[in-house]
Design a protein around this motif. Structure first.
Motif, mmCIF file in Angstrom:
data_model
loop_
_atom_site.group_PDB
_atom_site.id
_atom_site.type_symbol
_atom_site.label_atom_id
_atom_site.label_comp_id
_atom_site.label_asym_id
_atom_site.label_seq_id
_atom_site.Cartn_x
_atom_site.Cartn_y
_atom_site.Cartn_z
ATOM 1 N N MET A 150 42.838 97.259 56.985
ATOM 2 C CA MET A 150 43.834 96.895 55.979
ATOM 3 C C MET A 150 44.000 98.020 54.975
ATOM 4 S SD MET A 150 41.407 94.039 54.182
ATOM 5 C CE MET A 150 39.915 94.101 55.169
ATOM 6 N N GLY A 151 45.143 98.043 54.330
ATOM 7 C CA GLY A 151 45.369 98.987 53.257
ATOM 8 C C GLY A 151 44.659 98.528 51.990
ATOM 9 N N ARG A 152 44.542 99.428 51.035
ATOM 10 C CA ARG A 152 43.839 99.113 49.797
ATOM 11 C C ARG A 152 44.466 97.927 49.063
ATOM 12 N NH1 ARG A 152 45.052 99.696 44.942
ATOM 13 N NH2 ARG A 152 46.723 101.158 45.398
ATOM 14 N N ALA A 153 45.793 97.889 48.959
ATOM 15 C CA ALA A 153 46.445 96.801 48.239
ATOM 16 C C ALA A 153 46.241 95.461 48.944
ATOM 17 C CB ALA A 153 47.932 97.098 48.061
ATOM 18 N N THR A 154 46.206 95.469 50.265
ATOM 19 C CA THR A 154 45.923 94.236 51.005
ATOM 20 C C THR A 154 44.488 93.788 50.741
ATOM 21 O OG1 THR A 154 47.505 94.834 52.728
ATOM 22 C CG2 THR A 154 45.836 93.193 53.308
ATOM 23 N N TYR A 155 43.575 94.724 50.743
ATOM 24 C CA TYR A 155 42.174 94.411 50.475
ATOM 25 C C TYR A 155 41.988 93.917 49.040
ATOM 26 C CZ TYR A 155 37.258 95.302 49.352
ATOM 27 O OH TYR A 155 35.971 95.185 48.908
ATOM 28 N N GLN A 156 42.681 94.524 48.083
ATOM 29 C CA GLN A 156 42.520 94.179 46.682
ATOM 30 C C GLN A 156 43.598 93.218 46.189
ATOM 31 O OE1 GLN A 156 42.397 98.188 44.942
ATOM 32 N NE2 GLN A 156 40.191 97.934 44.683
ATOM 33 N N VAL A 157 44.125 92.391 47.082
ATOM 34 C CA VAL A 157 45.152 91.431 46.699
ATOM 35 C C VAL A 157 44.639 90.594 45.518
ATOM 36 C CG1 VAL A 157 44.420 89.610 48.321
ATOM 37 C CG2 VAL A 157 46.781 89.737 47.611
ATOM 38 N N PRO A 158 45.495 90.270 44.544
ATOM 39 C CA PRO A 158 45.033 89.477 43.397
ATOM 40 C C PRO A 158 44.334 88.194 43.851
ATOM 41 C CG PRO A 158 47.257 90.258 43.033
ATOM 42 C CD PRO A 158 46.899 90.619 44.448
ATOM 43 N N ASP A 211 30.698 94.414 52.546
ATOM 44 C CA ASP A 211 30.533 94.993 53.879
ATOM 45 C C ASP A 211 31.819 95.596 54.443
ATOM 46 O OD1 ASP A 211 31.798 92.555 54.145
ATOM 47 O OD2 ASP A 211 30.676 91.945 55.920
ATOM 48 N N VAL A 212 32.754 95.938 53.575
ATOM 49 C CA VAL A 212 34.001 96.570 53.991
ATOM 50 C C VAL A 212 33.831 98.081 53.880
ATOM 51 C CG1 VAL A 212 36.476 96.796 53.553
ATOM 52 C CG2 VAL A 212 35.339 94.589 53.188
ATOM 53 N N GLU A 213 34.053 98.780 54.984
ATOM 54 C CA GLU A 213 33.891 100.237 54.993
ATOM 55 C C GLU A 213 35.209 100.909 54.620
ATOM 56 O OE1 GLU A 213 33.152 103.736 58.268
ATOM 57 O OE2 GLU A 213 32.037 101.862 58.539
ATOM 58 N N VAL A 214 35.151 101.887 53.732
ATOM 59 C CA VAL A 214 36.326 102.647 53.315
ATOM 60 C C VAL A 214 36.529 103.820 54.262
ATOM 61 C CG1 VAL A 214 37.374 103.990 51.448
ATOM 62 C CG2 VAL A 214 35.953 101.995 50.902
ATOM 63 N N VAL A 215 37.776 104.006 54.717
ATOM 64 C CA VAL A 215 38.102 105.146 55.567
ATOM 65 C C VAL A 215 39.250 105.919 54.937
ATOM 66 C CG1 VAL A 215 37.280 104.106 57.706
ATOM 67 C CG2 VAL A 215 39.635 103.792 57.060
ATOM 68 N N ALA A 216 39.101 107.220 54.850
ATOM 69 C CA ALA A 216 40.131 108.076 54.256
ATOM 70 C C ALA A 216 41.161 108.520 55.291
ATOM 71 C CB ALA A 216 39.492 109.292 53.590
ATOM 72 N N ASP A 217 40.767 108.559 56.565
ATOM 73 C CA ASP A 217 41.670 108.993 57.632
ATOM 74 C C ASP A 217 41.820 107.840 58.636
ATOM 75 O OD1 ASP A 217 43.042 110.150 59.739
ATOM 76 O OD2 ASP A 217 41.789 111.944 59.825
ATOM 77 N N PRO A 218 42.743 106.903 58.355
ATOM 78 C CA PRO A 218 42.857 105.726 59.217
ATOM 79 C C PRO A 218 43.297 106.041 60.644
ATOM 80 C CG PRO A 218 44.625 105.767 57.598
ATOM 81 C CD PRO A 218 43.682 106.867 57.236
ATOM 82 N N THR A 252 42.392 106.378 49.818
ATOM 83 C CA THR A 252 41.929 107.656 49.285
ATOM 84 C C THR A 252 41.512 107.466 47.829
ATOM 85 O OG1 THR A 252 44.214 108.241 48.728
ATOM 86 C CG2 THR A 252 43.329 109.078 50.818
ATOM 87 N N ARG A 253 41.753 106.271 47.279
ATOM 88 C CA ARG A 253 41.363 105.969 45.889
ATOM 89 C C ARG A 253 39.969 105.362 45.797
ATOM 90 N NH1 ARG A 253 46.694 103.090 43.362
ATOM 91 N NH2 ARG A 253 48.151 104.777 43.795
ATOM 92 N N LEU A 254 39.636 104.515 46.776
ATOM 93 C CA LEU A 254 38.311 103.878 46.786
ATOM 94 C C LEU A 254 37.311 104.790 47.476
ATOM 95 C CD1 LEU A 254 39.196 100.251 47.969
ATOM 96 C CD2 LEU A 254 38.661 100.970 45.640
ATOM 97 N N ASN A 255 36.094 104.799 46.982
ATOM 98 C CA ASN A 255 35.017 105.516 47.670
ATOM 99 C C ASN A 255 34.091 104.547 48.376
ATOM 100 O OD1 ASN A 255 35.840 108.101 46.833
ATOM 101 N ND2 ASN A 255 34.864 107.808 44.852
#
Length: 189
Positions: free
Chosen positions: A66-74, A99-106, A91-94
């Motif tokens: 998922m994209g960041r906004a989908t993950y951080q939905v209100p 247990d959600v892994e952040v990926v910079a290169d989807p 690229t904003r979240l580190n």
């Protein structure tokens, strides 16, 4: 072979959320929801699964991206899909507090996931910009078309992307007015 499926709700005019990322105008009752619960229980967030008493095994997917906004939905959950491997493209979240892994290169991540053994699918659950970036790797579109017109918002695909052709696989029309339309990547030859 593992495939990437963009399984998402959309309005008649092609928006997956309102301008602020909300989805309150979409229909959350009706026979289409019954079909989703029965056939795609893996696409329901933990909160909904718990409230509905769903403990069904995954039927289609073992991974969600998922994209960041989908993950951080209100009012969203910190770990919305703990029954799946979860990745958020950002690229904003580190890191995330769960247990959600952040990926910079989807794109690289999807190619890595598709190369894994097995045939469980990878679910792209949201993010118009992410969908556009991953369009070359999307094997199937599963659109839940709701009978609403939003007029503006987050488009199904946002940004610049190459033309891609898909072939109709199936269509189901529900009494609620929602249409499930499935498309497979077309062979261009």
């Amino acid at each position: 072979m593992r495939t990437l499926t963009y399984f998402v709700a959309t309005s008649l005019d092609g928006f997956i959320a309102d301008p602020k990322g909300g989805y309150g105008d979409f229909l959350f009752e009706g026979d289409h929801l019954t079909a989703q619960v029965e056939e795609y229980p893996d696409t329901l967030p933990a909160q909904a699964r718990e409230a509905m008493g769903i403990d069904a095994p995954n039927q289609h997917f073992d991974t969600v991206l998922m994209g960041r906004a989908t993950y951080q939905v209100p009012d969203g959950l910190p770990s919305p899909y703990p029954h799946l491997r979860q990745y958020v493209a950002s690229t904003r979240l580190n890191t995330t507090p769960d247990d959600v892994e952040v990926v910079a290169d989807p794109l690289a991540k999807v190619r890595e996931l598709k190369a894994e053994p097995g045939d469980s699918g990878i679910w792209l659950c949201g993010g118009g910009r992410l969908a556009a970036a991953l369009l070359p790797e999307i094997d199937e579109l599963m659109l839940k078309i709701h009978p609403i017109v939003l007029g503006k918002g987050i488009p199904l695909f946002a940004g610049e992307f190459p033309t891609a052709r898909f072939a109709k696989a199936s269509t189901r029309i529900f009494d609620s007015g929602v249409v499930f339309a499935s498309y497979a990547k077309a062979d261009v030859g």
